[in-house]
Structure formats: structure tokens, C-alpha cells
Design a protein around this motif. Structure first.
Motif, short mmCIF file in Angstrom:
data_model
loop_
_atom_site.label_atom_id
_atom_site.label_comp_id
_atom_site.label_asym_id
_atom_site.label_seq_id
_atom_site.Cartn_x
_atom_site.Cartn_y
_atom_site.Cartn_z
N LEU A 4 15.18 6.19 -1.42
CA LEU A 4 14.21 5.86 -1.00
C LEU A 4 14.96 5.30 0.84
CD1 LEU A 4 11.12 4.65 -1.03
CD2 LEU A 4 11.80 2.50 -1.90
N MET A 5 13.75 5.57 1.81
CA MET A 5 14.43 4.87 3.28
C MET A 5 13.19 3.88 3.92
SD MET A 5 15.95 8.55 4.42
CE MET A 5 14.55 9.66 3.77
N PRO A 6 14.35 2.70 4.53
CA PRO A 6 13.66 2.58 5.44
C PRO A 6 13.26 3.46 6.58
CG PRO A 6 15.49 1.44 5.73
CD PRO A 6 15.29 2.66 4.62
N VAL B 203 14.96 -10.09 11.36
CA VAL B 203 16.19 -10.91 12.04
C VAL B 203 15.65 -11.70 12.06
CG1 VAL B 203 17.22 -11.52 14.24
CG2 VAL B 203 17.24 -9.38 13.24
N ILE B 204 13.79 -12.19 12.61
CA ILE B 204 13.22 -13.74 12.45
C ILE B 204 11.60 -13.27 12.37
CG2 ILE B 204 13.14 -13.76 15.43
CD1 ILE B 204 14.06 -16.14 14.69
N MET B 205 11.07 -14.06 12.35
CA MET B 205 9.40 -14.11 12.24
C MET B 205 8.70 -15.71 12.72
SD MET B 205 8.28 -11.85 9.50
CE MET B 205 7.09 -11.94 9.08
N GLU B 206 8.31 -15.69 13.22
CA GLU B 206 7.53 -16.92 14.08
C GLU B 206 6.42 -17.00 13.54
OE1 GLU B 206 6.17 -19.17 17.83
OE2 GLU B 206 7.10 -16.73 17.71
N GLN B 207 6.05 -18.43 12.50
CA GLN B 207 4.71 -19.04 12.13
C GLN B 207 3.41 -18.12 13.31
OE1 GLN B 207 4.32 -23.40 12.02
NE2 GLN B 207 2.81 -22.96 10.11
N GLY B 208 2.40 -17.54 12.02
CA GLY B 208 1.19 -16.89 12.31
C GLY B 208 2.22 -15.37 12.34
N ASP B 209 3.24 -14.66 12.57
CA ASP B 209 3.98 -13.53 12.81
C ASP B 209 2.84 -12.53 11.28
OD1 ASP B 209 4.82 -13.49 15.27
OD2 ASP B 209 6.61 -13.38 14.67
N ASP B 210 2.41 -11.55 11.72
CA ASP B 210 2.34 -10.39 10.90
C ASP B 210 2.86 -9.28 11.05
OD1 ASP B 210 0.26 -12.26 9.54
OD2 ASP B 210 -1.42 -11.98 10.95
N ASN B 211 3.52 -8.97 10.44
CA ASN B 211 4.55 -7.92 10.56
C ASN B 211 4.74 -6.93 9.21
OD1 ASN B 211 6.84 -9.34 12.20
ND2 ASN B 211 5.89 -8.45 13.35
N ASN B 212 5.40 -5.37 9.63
CA ASN B 212 4.74 -4.49 8.21
C ASN B 212 6.17 -3.97 8.18
OD1 ASN B 212 1.61 -5.05 8.57
ND2 ASN B 212 1.52 -3.52 9.59
N VAL B 213 6.78 -3.85 6.85
CA VAL B 213 8.06 -2.89 6.94
C VAL B 213 7.78 -1.49 6.24
CG1 VAL B 213 8.94 -4.92 7.16
CG2 VAL B 213 8.57 -4.32 4.92
N TYR B 214 7.71 -0.96 6.34
CA TYR B 214 7.76 0.37 5.84
C TYR B 214 9.12 0.71 5.38
CZ TYR B 214 3.26 0.01 8.68
OH TYR B 214 2.38 -0.60 9.57
N PHE B 215 8.90 1.78 3.70
CA PHE B 215 9.18 2.80 3.06
C PHE B 215 8.90 4.07 2.78
CE2 PHE B 215 10.31 -1.80 2.24
CZ PHE B 215 11.93 -2.53 2.58
N TYR B 216 10.07 5.23 2.69
CA TYR B 216 9.64 6.23 2.75
C TYR B 216 10.40 6.82 1.77
CZ TYR B 216 6.83 5.54 7.33
OH TYR B 216 6.23 5.61 8.18
N MET C 217 5.67 3.64 1.82
CA MET C 217 5.35 2.05 1.42
C MET C 217 4.90 1.33 2.51
SD MET C 217 7.61 0.00 -1.32
CE MET C 217 6.71 -1.39 -2.16
N GLU C 218 3.98 0.55 2.43
CA GLU C 218 4.09 -0.25 3.65
C GLU C 218 3.69 -1.56 3.15
OE1 GLU C 218 0.51 -0.72 7.02
OE2 GLU C 218 -0.08 0.10 5.28
N VAL C 219 4.43 -2.44 3.36
CA VAL C 219 4.36 -3.53 3.16
C VAL C 219 4.19 -4.56 4.24
CG1 VAL C 219 5.93 -5.78 1.76
CG2 VAL C 219 6.22 -3.42 1.79
N GLU C 220 3.26 -5.53 3.39
CA GLU C 220 1.93 -6.41 4.79
C GLU C 220 3.30 -7.84 4.82
OE1 GLU C 220 -1.60 -6.37 4.98
OE2 GLU C 220 -1.87 -3.78 5.31
N ASP D 3 0.37 -1.47 -0.29
CA ASP D 3 0.18 0.42 -0.14
C ASP D 3 0.82 1.15 0.08
OD1 ASP D 3 -1.99 1.40 -0.17
OD2 ASP D 3 -2.23 0.75 2.52
N PHE D 4 0.31 2.53 -0.99
CA PHE D 4 1.43 3.42 -0.64
C PHE D 4 -0.08 4.65 -0.12
CE2 PHE D 4 2.90 0.87 -3.72
CZ PHE D 4 4.06 1.13 -4.02
N ASN D 5 0.90 5.95 1.26
CA ASN D 5 -0.02 6.46 1.59
C ASN D 5 0.68 7.91 1.17
OD1 ASN D 5 -1.75 4.92 3.23
ND2 ASN D 5 0.21 3.51 3.49
N SER D 6 0.24 9.25 0.90
CA SER D 6 0.82 10.38 1.01
C SER D 6 0.55 10.89 3.02
CB SER D 6 -0.65 10.91 0.30
OG SER D 6 0.18 12.46 -0.36
#
Length: 196
Positions: free
Chosen positions: A169-171, A92-105, A42-45, A31-34
Motif C-alpha cells: 500500500l503505497m503513498p 511537514v506543515i499545515m496552516e490553520q484553514g488548510d485543506d489537504n489530501n493524502v493518497y495511498f494506492y 485511498m483518499e484522506v481529506e 474515500d476509496f476509488n477504483s
């Protein structure tokens, strides 16, 4: 009898084939947000589906996850010229069932100068686990990229063309002094930028 046996085995082989293609980390949505002052977020789920590797220390955990994003905004439509931006984070690590988001700007002054739309013309999110690239996922590719051949061409052009926009484009963890927008469910990042 042979025909009957092959028909009975087909579902078994099909399910094995589908299981082999199951990815450890899935891109659920992009998803992209202003934001204020023209900044673009930029949001990546992501979701973790366990570790299919037979060498995994624990099949519930996925480690060494790299998320690399490629963006292209039109610079000159008639000449078909684009501005490319590439950035990546390591989780570093994610566990089964985890939902995480990463963002870039992307900084607002750049978006304002180049009159960028919030949504890029093209994007792709590449996910790698232990330096092994996962198969491209439909939810990670913009609709303007209809097949793998065009995707490969886009990645190649973005890697070459993004050099003039390197580091723009920055994390999320490199952004300061600006409203970050809606942020939730951050993973544990490995930050190599702080190491000497």
C-alpha cells in the motif's frame, strides 16, 4: 446557592473540556476509488484547525504530522481471515484553514489476484502530531468498527498481519507508471525514503 453556582459553572467546564479535545488536524472524509487496471486509490481529506499546544512557535501552524492508514480486506470469510495493509506519510506543515489530501494506492494486479472490492472491509486513519497520537475521529473509522475496544484490536491485528504485505500500500509519491486518478491539494511531504 451552591446548586445555582454549580449549574452556572457547568457550561464553562463543559466548554473547557470540549476545547481540550479539539484536534489540530481533522480527518474530514475517507474515500476509496477504483482506477484503471484495477488499482485502488485511498483518499484522506484533512483540515487544519490550528495548533493548540502552548509551546507552538505560531498557533496557526501545525508541524510534524503523521498520517497512518490501516486497511483489511477479507481473504476467507468462513475462517474470518483478512489481508492487512498499512502505510503512512509525514506532512511537514499545515496552516490553520488548510485543506489537504493524502493518497495511498494498492496495485491493480494484487486487487485482481485477490478479487478485492474497492472498499476495504475495515479501515482506520490514525493522525499524530509531533509523535503524539490524536484521539480517534469518527470520520476516520470504518462503520464496521463500532467502538474503541474493537478499534484497538483491529490496529493490533493490522500491525502484526501487514508484515507479509509490507510496502504494497503505497503513498502517492512512490507510485509511478499508472494513472493516479483525481488528485488535488497535496500537502508538503517529508520523504525519508530518499535520504541516505
Amino acid at each position: 446557592m451552591k446548586k445555582l453556582l454549580s449549574l452556572c459553572l457547568f457550561p464553562i467546564f463543559a466548554s473547557v473540556s470540549l476545547f481540550a479535545q479539539k484536534e489540530a488536524i481533522k480527518v474530514d472524509r475517507v474515500d476509496f476509488n477504483s482506477l484503471r487496471d484495477d488499482w485502488i486509490q485511498m483518499e484522506v481529506e484533512l483540515s487544519c484547525h490550528g495548533n493548540p499546544s502552548p509551546e507552538a512557535r505560531d498557533s496557526r501552524f501545525v508541524e510534524n504530522i503523521r498520517v497512518k492508514v490501516y486497511l483489511a480486506f477479507t481473504r476467507d470469510e468462513k475462517k474470518r481471515e483478512y489481508d492487512y495493509y498499512v502505510s503512512e506519510v509525514e506532512i511537514v506543515i499545515m496552516e490553520q484553514g488548510d485543506d489537504n489530501n493524502v493518497y495511498f494506492y494498492l496495485p491493480g494486479p494484487i486487487a485482481e489476484r485477490d478479487q478485492l472490492n474497492t472498499d476495504p472491509d475495515f479501515y482506520y486513519v490514525e493522525v499524530s502530531v509531533n509523535d503524539e497520537e490524536q484521539s480517534p475521529q469518527k470520520s476516520a473509522i470504518s462503520s464496521n468498527i463500532p467502538n474503541l475496544e474493537i478499534l484497538e484490536s483491529f490496529i493490533s491485528k493490522a500491525d502484526a498481519g501487514s508484515l507479509e504485505n509490507e510496502h504494497l500500500l503505497m503513498p502517492i509519491y512512490l507510485v509511478s507508471g499508472v494513472e493516479l486518478g483525481r488528485v488535488s491539494d497535496l500537502p508538503v511531504f517529508l520523504r525519508r525514503d530518499v535520504r541516505q
